[in-house]
Design a protein around this motif. Structure first.
Motif, PDB file in Angstrom:
ATOM      1  N   THR A 136      -5.998   8.666 -15.505  1.00 44.86           N
ATOM      2  CA  THR A 136      -5.440   7.868 -14.406  1.00 44.86           C
ATOM      3  C   THR A 136      -6.295   6.632 -14.212  1.00 44.86           C
ATOM      4  O   THR A 136      -7.497   6.634 -14.484  1.00 44.86           O
ATOM      5  N   THR A 163       2.787  10.287  -6.494  1.00 41.03           N
ATOM      6  CA  THR A 163       1.845  11.245  -7.066  1.00 41.03           C
ATOM      7  C   THR A 163       2.562  12.189  -8.028  1.00 41.03           C
ATOM      8  O   THR A 163       2.111  12.432  -9.160  1.00 41.03           O
ATOM      9  N   SER A 170       0.846  -1.193   0.000  1.00 42.88           N
ATOM     10  CA  SER A 170       0.000   0.000   0.000  1.00 42.88           C
ATOM     11  C   SER A 170       0.878   1.238   0.000  1.00 42.88           C
ATOM     12  O   SER A 170       2.057   1.200   0.317  1.00 42.88           O
ATOM     13  N   ASP A 171       0.271   2.373  -0.374  1.00 36.63           N
ATOM     14  CA  ASP A 171       1.027   3.617  -0.522  1.00 36.63           C
ATOM     15  C   ASP A 171       1.764   4.006   0.741  1.00 36.63           C
ATOM     16  O   ASP A 171       2.842   4.587   0.697  1.00 36.63           O
ATOM     17  N   GLY A 185      -7.150   3.071 -11.600  1.00 36.89           N
ATOM     18  CA  GLY A 185      -7.050   2.504 -10.259  1.00 36.89           C
ATOM     19  C   GLY A 185      -6.455   1.111 -10.299  1.00 36.89           C
ATOM     20  O   GLY A 185      -5.943   0.641 -11.319  1.00 36.89           O
ATOM     21  N   ALA A 223       4.094   7.932  -1.052  1.00 37.20           N
ATOM     22  CA  ALA A 223       2.884   8.306  -1.772  1.00 37.20           C
ATOM     23  C   ALA A 223       3.071   9.649  -2.464  1.00 37.20           C
ATOM     24  O   ALA A 223       2.636   9.850  -3.612  1.00 37.20           O
ATOM     25  N   PRO A 238      -6.799  12.764 -10.672  1.00 38.21           N
ATOM     26  CA  PRO A 238      -6.624  12.274  -9.279  1.00 38.21           C
ATOM     27  C   PRO A 238      -5.431  11.322  -9.137  1.00 38.21           C
ATOM     28  O   PRO A 238      -5.593  10.103  -8.980  1.00 38.21           O
ATOM     29  N   ASN A 260     -10.086   6.035 -12.987  1.00 40.64           N
ATOM     30  CA  ASN A 260     -10.675   6.497 -11.721  1.00 40.64           C
ATOM     31  C   ASN A 260     -11.075   7.958 -11.825  1.00 40.64           C
ATOM     32  O   ASN A 260     -11.053   8.690 -10.842  1.00 40.64           O
ATOM     33  N   GLU A 283      -3.440  11.026  -6.681  1.00 40.61           N
ATOM     34  CA  GLU A 283      -3.260  10.511  -5.319  1.00 40.61           C
ATOM     35  C   GLU A 283      -3.857   9.124  -5.151  1.00 40.61           C
ATOM     36  O   GLU A 283      -3.361   8.299  -4.370  1.00 40.61           O
ATOM     37  N   THR A 284      -4.928   8.840  -5.872  1.00 40.01           N
ATOM     38  CA  THR A 284      -5.613   7.555  -5.730  1.00 40.01           C
ATOM     39  C   THR A 284      -5.350   6.623  -6.902  1.00 40.01           C
ATOM     40  O   THR A 284      -6.047   5.625  -7.067  1.00 40.01           O
ATOM     41  N   GLN A 290      -1.806  -4.089  -8.939  1.00 37.06           N
ATOM     42  CA  GLN A 290      -1.981  -4.274  -7.498  1.00 37.06           C
ATOM     43  C   GLN A 290      -0.965  -5.238  -6.923  1.00 37.06           C
ATOM     44  O   GLN A 290      -0.556  -5.125  -5.773  1.00 37.06           O
ATOM     45  N   TYR A 343      -3.165   4.072  -9.483  1.00 40.99           N
ATOM     46  CA  TYR A 343      -2.097   3.083  -9.574  1.00 40.99           C
ATOM     47  C   TYR A 343      -1.249   3.297 -10.831  1.00 40.99           C
ATOM     48  O   TYR A 343      -0.171   2.736 -10.959  1.00 40.99           O
TER      49      TYR A 343
END
Length: 828
Positions: A77, A58, A27-28, A79, A54, A106, A85, A108-109, A209, A111
């Motif tokens: 972008t 970004t 995870s980030d 996800g 993170a 976005p 996303n 920040e969210t 992921q 992948y």
């Protein structure tokens, strides 16, 4: 969601991809610092992304998205499930993103990133090879070779389960059959997908992921150049493609991003042009020339939609100057790019309501450049006929030019001397007043011709008497020899028969024209319908090619030498033969074959196609004083005898000439086809028009030099004719793509006629048989490829039969193929 649904929705997923929950270990919050180069570093064990914070991730994605965007690509972008996303990402299939939009994604969210494929990204296509067996780099190298690309190619990507090759498609995409994607098979991988409109694909520095990453095989970081262009035909031969499935077909786009074989709006066209201009303005040093060329090629591929070529040339030149590129390099890049784009047009069609509106602007005639007496006559004559003033002014200048003939000339510099040898053509529908307007303009040379004929008749009567007396003298002296020591009697020379001075004729063969020109300063060839003259050239003796070549030389004022059996040889230096005639809009298409010869014949005309509206009956006439003033001008135009020095330019006029010549030269370099030829002759047209305007305005033309105002007025006339020529060229371009057979038809017109007659899908071999079987296969295939690229025909590849063999390629007219079944028979 299963993989079929993923594929249908443009998701970069393959069968077997799992979408498990995010592993907390990656995870980030638990990722360590890294750089962009670290992410895409070759040789990374397991092709997994290094860990980073993170914040760094970004920034990394934002920077990469900006780089892709600067290369002309739309970016979204994605996800962890490889889905966008961003809300309503479909809008980016139709509209070019702004820098602000890219900055607001976005990250920040996210992948990773995905590039939107298709026209909105400059025709970018992704070839996605899934589940490659063995060495991925070696496999992709083989595919690059099949596509005609170098083995070290910056846009080859290794993905966690396969590989991507990014290209830009050239040509029509009819084989997609309404889809934005094809699927197929290539040995060495599970399957291959071609993704275009309505789809996207993941790009570096994205990761999955499970930590698997995407990296470019031959470069670190984002490539600095756009993907290479590859012909769609080349792509079709690089894999075994399946027939598109119904579920993959897309509804017609309502925005700019229609498929390459669909209709588009004028807003799309302008947005596409503006996007290319933005790319040019923002080009960085080292890539400016390439960016200008590619922008010009992209715009050139849409010229068939009615784009004003002269306008976009100017816009490209200005945009290139903004980037800081030297002028000479800009001109060269624009010229080459437009030519390449025009040779590879996109299969776009303007929606019919808009197509009717998108016509080349035809400006009104610049009456203010004419001398006052001439201008008054034009205005009154046009009001008398109820026609546009162009229909009077254009032939009037033609007849003024022929009346001047060889008696006057203009010298731009030593050995650059021109006489008014114009070719004019006026386009007008029946009932537009074209013929009555020409009659009023011709009335002045008809009066001069009538006077010349009367003088000739009187002189001929005197000659007949004198010739009869001469014969009697000869008869009286006898024809033998007397007591003169064997010497013959002295014989008086035979009186020379007087010749008629000509001003105009309707017999326009070179054989008939040569003796006329030998006795006249200039001759006008006047025809109500000029198409008949062009197509009937040389009909008298079957020497159409020779007559055509002679007329090309006449326009250039090259000496004319005529040798006819039974007649003394004729040599005319600086002949002036002015052509003036009308053309109906509906028969302009008959000149398509002539235009296709590209020998400069059509290029020589000064075209006029004025706006026409029905006019009510009028009692107006040309006042006697107005007609008398112009008649007096015509009476002095050919009054000069003997050698007269050419008129010259004033200092200001010379400076204006130089600037105009250089600017027009830049346009010539950037133009292509007929318009390039028309502009290339602009300097000659400018000199001739300036001469006529100067002589019309001065009782003694040699008493003063040609002024800058006169030169400016002549330039306005040239630009007027350039604009009207563009409208004619546009109409001829449409005519080239209509069915026609018989003498004078082009290969394209005969192909279309053959396909229309057959009414279904045909192989190239069957098409060739219908054309007589004598057309070389390479010529036939090249023309079919051009027609496909322009959207006039479509092809389909039929799979091999049970016995194998090569797939069969069949052709049909665009818009008619859907009416036939797979066998080519009409569907009941």
């Amino acid at each position: 969601m299963n993989s079929e649904e993923d594929a249908r929705n443009g998701v970069d997923a393959s069968p077997g991809d799992n979408h498990e929950k995010v592993d907390p270990a990656v995870s980030d919050e638990n990722i360590t610092i890294g750089t962009i180069d670290d992410v895409m570093r070759r040789g990374n064990p397991g092709n997994r992304a290094p860990r980073q914070t993170a914040a760094c991730r970004t920034a990394e994605l934002a920077e990469a998205a900006g780089r892709y965007h600067r290369l002309g690509l739309n970016v979204v972008t994605v996800g962890g499930s490889k889905r966008p996303n961003v809300p309503s990402w479909e809008q980016y299939q139709r509209t070019r993103q702004s820098g602000e939009t890219i900055g607001g994604l976005p990250y920040e969210t996210a992948y990773g990133l995905a590039v939107v494929c298709g026209l909105v990204s400059g025709g970018v296509c992704c070839l996605d090879y899934d589940k490659i067996e063995g060495d991925r780099a070696a496999f992709l190298s083989c595919q690059l070779e099949a596509l005609g690309l170098p083995p070290v190619y910056p846009w080859a990507v290794e993905t966690p389960s396969g590989g991507h090759i990014w290209i830009r498609l050239l040509g029509d995409l009819n084989a997609l059959d309404g889809c934005g994607k094809l699927t197929g098979q290539v040995q060495g991988c599970h399957h291959v997908e071609l993704r275009f409109d309505g789809h996207y694909a993941i790009v570096p520095p994205s990761r999955r992921q499970d930590g698997g990453s995407y990296r470019f095989l031959s470069v670190d970081g984002i490539p600095s150049v756009r993907p290479a262009e590859v012909a769609f035909d080349q792509v079709l031969t690089a894999a075994e493609w399946n027939e598109p499935r119904f579920t993959e077909r897309r509804a017609p786009s309502k925005g700019a991003l229609a498929l390459a074989s669909k209709t588009v709006t004028s807003e799309y066209v302008e947005a596409a042009i503006q996007g290319e201009l933005d790319e040019v303005r923002s080009a960085v040093e080292g890539h400016r020339n390439d960016t200008v060329f590619k922008a010009a090629a992209a715009i050139g591929s849409m010229l068939h939609l009615g784009i004003d070529e002269g306008e976009v040339v100017g816009r490209l030149l200005v945009a290139g100057q903004t980037s800081g590129l030297p002028h000479e390099e800009i001109v060269s890049a624009v010229r080459s790019g437009l030519k390449k784009g025009a040779e590879n047009p996109r299969g776009l069609v303007l929606s019919e309501p808009e197509a009717a509106q998108v016509e080349v602007s035809r400006p009104p005639y610049p009456l203010h450049v004419l001398p006052p007496a001439v201008r008054d006559f034009v205005v009154e004559a046009a009001a008398c006929v109820g026609c546009p003033p162009d229909m009077v002014a254009v032939p009037l200048l033609a007849y003024a030019g022929v009346t001047i003939g060889r008696t006057r000339s203009i010298q731009i510099k030593p050995r650059y001397i021109k006489h008014p040898a114009f070719w004019f053509a006026v386009v007008g529908a029946p009932g537009s007043g074209k013929s009555p307007a020409d009659g009023l303009a011709r009335s002045f040379v008809e009066a001069l011709q009538a006077k010349a004929h009367a003088d000739w008749h009187t002189a001929h009567q005197e000659w007949r008497i004198e010739h009869e007396l001469w014969k009697q003298r000869i008869k009286g002296k006898g024809s033998g020899k007397a007591s003169t020591g064997g010497k013959p009697f002295h014989v008086d020379p035979e009186p020379e028969e007087p010749g008629l001075e000509h001003y105009y004729t309707t017999d326009s063969t070179i054989e008939a024209l040569a003796p006329m020109l030998s006795r006249s300063a200039g001759v006008a060839i006047a025809h109500d319908e000029i198409v008949g003259w062009v197509k009937g050239m040389g009909a008298y003796n079957g020497a159409s090619a020779r007559d055509r070549a002679e007329f090309l030389s006449l326009w250039a004022e090259r000496s004319l030498k005529s040798d006819r059996r039974g007649r003394a040889p004729i040599l005319i230096e600086n002949p002036v033969a002015v052509i003036i005639g009308g053309v109906q809009p509906d028969v302009l298409s008959d000149l398509a074959g002539e235009a296709g010869k590209r020998d400069g014949f059509i290029d020589r005309f000064l075209w006029s196609w004025p706006e026409q509206r029905p006019a009510p009956w009028t009692e107006k006439t040309v006042s006697p004083s107005t007609a008398a003033a112009v008649e007096a001008i015509f009476n002095r135009l050919r009054a000069t005898s003997g050698d007269v020095a050419p008129v010259t330019l004033s200092g200001d006029a010379r400076s204006f000439w130089r600037d105009w010549y250089n600017e027009n030269g830049a346009v010539v370099e950037a133009e292509h086809g007929l318009m390039a030829g028309i502009h290339a002759k602009g300097d000659v047209q400018l000199a001739r028009l300036a001469l006529v305007l100067h002589v019309l305005a001065h009782d003694d033309p040699n008493a003063s030099a040609v002024s800058v105002d006169t030169m400016f007025g002549a330039a306005e006339l040239v630009e007027y004719h350039f604009a009207h020529a563009r409208a004619v060229v546009q109409r001829l371009g449409v005519a080239v793509n209509t069915a026609h057979t018989g003498r004078g038809s082009t290969l394209r017109q005969r192909v279309i006629a053959r396909l229309q007659k057959h009414g279904g899908w045909m192989s190239a071999t069957d098409i060739a048989k219908g054309l007589g079987g004598h057309i070389p296969a390479a010529v036939r295939d090249q023309e079919l490829a051009r027609m496909e690229a322009e959207g006039h025909v479509r092809r389909r590849v039929r799979p091999s039969g049970d016995l194998g063999g090569r797939p069969a390629v069949q052709w049909a007219l665009t818009g008619s193929a859907d009416e036939f079944d797979n066998t080519g028979k009409v569907v009941a």
